[in-house]
Scaffold this motif. Structure first.
Motif, PDB file in Angstrom:
ATOM      1  N   CYS A  44      49.669  39.183  -3.899  1.00  0.00           N
ATOM      2  CA  CYS A  44      48.265  39.515  -3.674  1.00  0.00           C
ATOM      3  C   CYS A  44      47.736  38.741  -2.464  1.00  0.00           C
ATOM      4  CB  CYS A  44      47.454  39.165  -4.921  1.00  0.00           C
ATOM      5  SG  CYS A  44      45.666  39.276  -4.694  1.00  0.00           S
ATOM      6  N   GLY A  45      46.944  39.419  -1.637  1.00  0.00           N
ATOM      7  CA  GLY A  45      46.398  38.770  -0.454  1.00  0.00           C
ATOM      8  C   GLY A  45      45.046  38.123  -0.665  1.00  0.00           C
ATOM      9  N   GLY A  46      44.555  38.087  -1.914  1.00  0.00           N
ATOM     10  CA  GLY A  46      43.238  37.516  -2.172  1.00  0.00           C
ATOM     11  C   GLY A  46      43.167  36.017  -1.959  1.00  0.00           C
ATOM     12  N   CYS A  47      44.257  35.308  -2.212  1.00  0.00           N
ATOM     13  CA  CYS A  47      44.308  33.844  -2.059  1.00  0.00           C
ATOM     14  C   CYS A  47      45.467  33.468  -1.142  1.00  0.00           C
ATOM     15  CB  CYS A  47      44.512  33.150  -3.407  1.00  0.00           C
ATOM     16  SG  CYS A  47      43.148  33.325  -4.571  1.00  0.00           S
ATOM     17  N   SER A  48      45.309  32.367  -0.435  1.00  0.00           N
ATOM     18  CA  SER A  48      46.388  31.902   0.446  1.00  0.00           C
ATOM     19  C   SER A  48      46.760  30.442   0.217  1.00  0.00           C
ATOM     20  CB  SER A  48      45.979  32.087   1.912  1.00  0.00           C
ATOM     21  OG  SER A  48      44.768  31.383   2.188  1.00  0.00           O
ATOM     22  N   LEU A  49      45.998  29.720  -0.637  1.00  0.00           N
ATOM     23  CA  LEU A  49      46.228  28.269  -0.753  1.00  0.00           C
ATOM     24  C   LEU A  49      46.415  27.786  -2.201  1.00  0.00           C
ATOM     25  CD1 LEU A  49      43.636  26.893   1.840  1.00  0.00           C
ATOM     26  CD2 LEU A  49      46.123  26.970   2.088  1.00  0.00           C
ATOM     27  N   GLN A  50      46.784  28.674  -3.110  1.00  0.00           N
ATOM     28  CA  GLN A  50      46.950  28.225  -4.492  1.00  0.00           C
ATOM     29  C   GLN A  50      48.096  27.226  -4.655  1.00  0.00           C
ATOM     30  OE1 GLN A  50      46.988  30.840  -7.823  1.00  0.00           O
ATOM     31  NE2 GLN A  50      45.325  32.119  -7.053  1.00  0.00           N
ATOM     32  N   HIS A  51      48.980  27.150  -3.674  1.00  0.00           N
ATOM     33  CA  HIS A  51      50.085  26.192  -3.743  1.00  0.00           C
ATOM     34  C   HIS A  51      49.643  24.791  -3.298  1.00  0.00           C
ATOM     35  CE1 HIS A  51      49.844  27.688   0.310  1.00  0.00           C
ATOM     36  NE2 HIS A  51      50.749  26.848   0.761  1.00  0.00           N
ATOM     37  N   MET A  52      48.362  24.622  -3.014  1.00  0.00           N
ATOM     38  CA  MET A  52      47.837  23.348  -2.529  1.00  0.00           C
ATOM     39  C   MET A  52      46.792  22.824  -3.507  1.00  0.00           C
ATOM     40  SD  MET A  52      46.115  22.709   1.210  1.00  0.00           S
ATOM     41  CE  MET A  52      46.239  21.115   2.035  1.00  0.00           C
ATOM     42  N   GLU A  53      46.900  21.566  -3.843  1.00  0.00           N
ATOM     43  CA  GLU A  53      45.983  20.938  -4.799  1.00  0.00           C
ATOM     44  C   GLU A  53      44.541  21.077  -4.305  1.00  0.00           C
ATOM     45  OE1 GLU A  53      43.614  18.166  -6.821  1.00  0.00           O
ATOM     46  OE2 GLU A  53      44.198  17.766  -4.732  1.00  0.00           O
ATOM     47  N   PRO A  54      43.590  21.429  -5.201  1.00  0.00           N
ATOM     48  CA  PRO A  54      42.232  21.757  -4.747  1.00  0.00           C
ATOM     49  C   PRO A  54      41.561  20.695  -3.885  1.00  0.00           C
ATOM     50  CG  PRO A  54      42.512  22.519  -6.991  1.00  0.00           C
ATOM     51  CD  PRO A  54      43.769  21.764  -6.633  1.00  0.00           C
TER      52      PRO A  54
ATOM     53  N   ARG B 237      61.486  19.444   1.813  1.00  0.00           N
ATOM     54  CA  ARG B 237      60.760  18.228   1.435  1.00  0.00           C
ATOM     55  C   ARG B 237      59.316  18.622   1.206  1.00  0.00           C
ATOM     56  NH1 ARG B 237      60.072  13.357   5.564  1.00  0.00           N
ATOM     57  NH2 ARG B 237      58.464  14.783   6.343  1.00  0.00           N
ATOM     58  N   ALA B 238      58.870  18.498  -0.031  1.00  0.00           N
ATOM     59  CA  ALA B 238      57.557  19.007  -0.414  1.00  0.00           C
ATOM     60  C   ALA B 238      56.464  17.984  -0.137  1.00  0.00           C
ATOM     61  CB  ALA B 238      57.543  19.389  -1.887  1.00  0.00           C
ATOM     62  N   SER B 239      55.277  18.496   0.149  1.00  0.00           N
ATOM     63  CA  SER B 239      54.088  17.656   0.276  1.00  0.00           C
ATOM     64  C   SER B 239      53.627  17.182  -1.094  1.00  0.00           C
ATOM     65  CB  SER B 239      52.963  18.470   0.933  1.00  0.00           C
ATOM     66  OG  SER B 239      51.709  17.847   0.750  1.00  0.00           O
ATOM     67  N   PRO B 240      53.071  15.962  -1.188  1.00  0.00           N
ATOM     68  CA  PRO B 240      52.468  15.526  -2.462  1.00  0.00           C
ATOM     69  C   PRO B 240      51.320  16.431  -2.905  1.00  0.00           C
ATOM     70  CG  PRO B 240      52.697  13.678  -0.939  1.00  0.00           C
ATOM     71  CD  PRO B 240      53.009  14.903  -0.164  1.00  0.00           C
ATOM     72  N   ALA B 241      50.753  17.199  -1.967  1.00  0.00           N
ATOM     73  CA  ALA B 241      49.638  18.087  -2.303  1.00  0.00           C
ATOM     74  C   ALA B 241      50.110  19.423  -2.868  1.00  0.00           C
ATOM     75  CB  ALA B 241      48.782  18.339  -1.056  1.00  0.00           C
ATOM     76  N   ARG B 242      51.410  19.672  -2.875  1.00  0.00           N
ATOM     77  CA  ARG B 242      51.914  20.960  -3.363  1.00  0.00           C
ATOM     78  C   ARG B 242      51.840  21.011  -4.887  1.00  0.00           C
ATOM     79  NH1 ARG B 242      54.722  25.420  -1.853  1.00  0.00           N
ATOM     80  NH2 ARG B 242      54.776  24.724   0.327  1.00  0.00           N
ATOM     81  N   VAL B 243      51.336  22.147  -5.400  1.00  0.00           N
ATOM     82  CA  VAL B 243      51.256  22.376  -6.837  1.00  0.00           C
ATOM     83  C   VAL B 243      51.808  23.770  -7.147  1.00  0.00           C
ATOM     84  CG1 VAL B 243      49.266  20.864  -7.215  1.00  0.00           C
ATOM     85  CG2 VAL B 243      48.891  23.274  -6.662  1.00  0.00           C
ATOM     86  N   GLN B 244      52.076  23.999  -8.423  1.00  0.00           N
ATOM     87  CA  GLN B 244      52.516  25.315  -8.851  1.00  0.00           C
ATOM     88  C   GLN B 244      51.311  26.259  -8.878  1.00  0.00           C
ATOM     89  OE1 GLN B 244      55.613  26.299  -9.459  1.00  0.00           O
ATOM     90  NE2 GLN B 244      55.013  28.392  -9.985  1.00  0.00           N
ATOM     91  N   PRO B 245      51.359  27.380  -8.153  1.00  0.00           N
ATOM     92  CA  PRO B 245      50.224  28.316  -8.175  1.00  0.00           C
ATOM     93  C   PRO B 245      49.928  28.777  -9.604  1.00  0.00           C
ATOM     94  CG  PRO B 245      51.735  28.891  -6.417  1.00  0.00           C
ATOM     95  CD  PRO B 245      52.417  27.837  -7.233  1.00  0.00           C
TER      96      PRO B 245
ATOM     97  N   ALA C 105      53.562  27.056   3.862  1.00  0.00           N
ATOM     98  CA  ALA C 105      53.988  25.686   4.173  1.00  0.00           C
ATOM     99  C   ALA C 105      52.774  24.781   4.303  1.00  0.00           C
ATOM    100  CB  ALA C 105      54.801  25.660   5.466  1.00  0.00           C
ATOM    101  N   LEU C 106      52.947  23.514   3.921  1.00  0.00           N
ATOM    102  CA  LEU C 106      51.862  22.535   3.958  1.00  0.00           C
ATOM    103  C   LEU C 106      52.177  21.416   4.934  1.00  0.00           C
ATOM    104  CD1 LEU C 106      51.093  22.244   0.128  1.00  0.00           C
ATOM    105  CD2 LEU C 106      49.954  23.688   1.825  1.00  0.00           C
TER     106      LEU C 106
END
Length: 434
Positions: free
Chosen positions: A76-86, A60-68, A33-34
């Motif tokens: 995979c536990g290597g990344c946790s924020l790919q759903h958030m714009e860089p 209701r999605a954040s404008p910062a949400r992107v498709q991973p 969640a963002l």
């Protein structure tokens, strides 16, 4: 789908990249969640003062949400924020740093530095890939652990690894399936530079001749070097090819070549490290008349650039192996105004620190535990300027509280370096002046 699941409005992100909300006086940390989002959630862990939950629907999605980008994201536990714009990730990490300084350290930087960042993908030059034989998954798995699990994620690629290393994952799975000791190989460590790719294979049983032949063929086909590790890190040795180029990174701005072994710590992000180095040098501002100390100096990553500009530099590190490497790197680069010492900086005293003599300036680059005993030991003759490079905002903030409220320093500036895009890891740098 359960349409009666409770919903929350996410207030912020915590230092692990989880959404934070509150209900009935209890904090709820929501994976996936963002900030600003309304989400349905499912609780997977309950405590008296908090709950851990997973977002099940984004209402209701954040404008910062992107498709991973990575197909393995979420498992995979290597990344946790790919759903958030860089760029939003960078802003969130800056807020984590500011919040830690304010709430833990009760301090505020006079100036916030512009964030340091580099490529968002293919940046990770160091990695430890787990290996597991799983019959019901059809063979060997090679990759990072699953989120919240000790299981190895079933991966065929990794978008944060250099593309050529990512492409090796399915080929490594095929290779290991052919080895006689495929169930005795717990991990493969990756150490990559622009010109050299080393894979360290941890083997808990001797490699048969047939296994060795397969490794050689793989190295020839994919232009990698194999190193072997039979027990602890001190058993890591090169295997094939033995006449291969050395593993080293460069710092062109300082005319430095820095050889290292795969087991020795180097920064993961080879694009961000030189920029962080440049900023550290700007903040420290070494002068030709100054004696400077580099605490937790490692293999000399900061010591040798400082030495290019200062009169004399002392590098101090707890690992005798890293100190030996730092001395070798100084010799390799024809630097003669340095000295290196093995000291336990986690147990240093004021008397011991004073015995090292006066330093005009200090750079501190500790591990996640920070440098609390070191900053407590600073006396009246302490350096007038300290540049602190941190991989943990919480311990930086704790140590900043001592420097500002007890030792008489001002926190002149602070900022982040996005060393690990798509993760919650926050690298930061701060400068303190007396």
């Amino acid at each position: 789908m359960n349409l009666t699941q409770p919903t929350l409005v996410i207030e912020s992100l915590n230092h692990e990249g989880r959404g934070v909300a509150h209900r009935d006086g209890k904090a709820i940390f929501v994976d996936g969640a963002l900030t600003g989002e309304t989400v349905a959630y499912s609780v997977y862990r309950k405590k008296d003062t908090f709950e851990m939950a997973q977002a099940t629907r984004i209402l209701r999605a954040s404008p910062a949400r992107v498709q991973p980008r990575c197909k393995h994201f979420g498992v995979c536990g290597g990344c946790s924020l790919q759903h958030m714009e860089p760029s939003a990730q960078i802003a969130a990490k800056q807020r984590v740093l500011e919040d830690n300084l304010a709430h833990i350290g009760k301090v505020k930087a006079e100036t916030m530095l512009s964030p340091i960042h580099g490529p968002a993908w293919g940046y990770r030059s160091r990695a430890r890939l787990s290996v597991r034989m799983v019959e019901k998954k059809g063979g060997v798995l090679v990759g990072f652990h699953e989120r919240k699990s000790s299981f190895v994620a079933e991966m065929t690629s990794c978008d944060v690894l250099p593309p050529r290393i990512s492409a090796l994952i399915p080929r490594l799975r095929e290779l290991i399936m052919q080895l006689t000791i495929r169930d005795r190989l717990p991990q493969i460590e990756v150490a990559a530079t622009d010109t050299v790719d080393v894979l360290v294979i941890r083997h808990m049983a001797p490699l048969a001749e047939a296994d060795q032949a397969l490794l050689r063929s793989f190295a020839d086909a994919h232009h990698i070097q194999w190193w072997l590790q039979s027990k602890g890190p001190d058993t890591i040795i090169p295997f094939y090819p033995l006449d291969a180029p050395e593993l080293a990174y460069t710092l062109p701005e300082f005319n430095l070549v820095m050889p290292f072994r795969p087991s020795e710590f180097t920064q993961v992000n080879t694009a961000v490290n030189p920029v962080l180095m440049r900023r550290a040098m700007q903040l420290l501002d070494p002068q030709p008349s100054e004696r400077i100390v580099d605490m937790f100096c490692g293999l000399g990553n900061f010591t040798l650039p400082i030495a290019r500009r200062a009169k004399h530099v002392v590098g101090i590190e707890g690992s005798k192996e890293l100190v030996a490497r730092a001395r070798q790197n100084a010799e390799r680069n024809a630097i003669h105004n340095t000295e290196f010492r093995v000291e336990n900086l986690f147990g240093i005293s004021a008397e011991h620190l004073a015995a090292l003599g006066h330093f005009d300036k200090m750079l501190i680059d500790p591990p996640r535990d920070g440098a609390v005993e070191l900053v407590k030991s600073l006396g009246l003759d302490a350096p007038r300027r300290i540049v602190y490079v941190s991989c943990s905002p919480a311990t930086l903030a704790r140590d900043a509280a001592i420097l500002v409220h007890t030792k008489g320093y001002r926190l002149r500036s602070a900022g982040i370096a996005n060393m690990f895009p798509h993760t919650a890891h926050v690298e930061s740098i701060a400068v303190f002046e007396r």
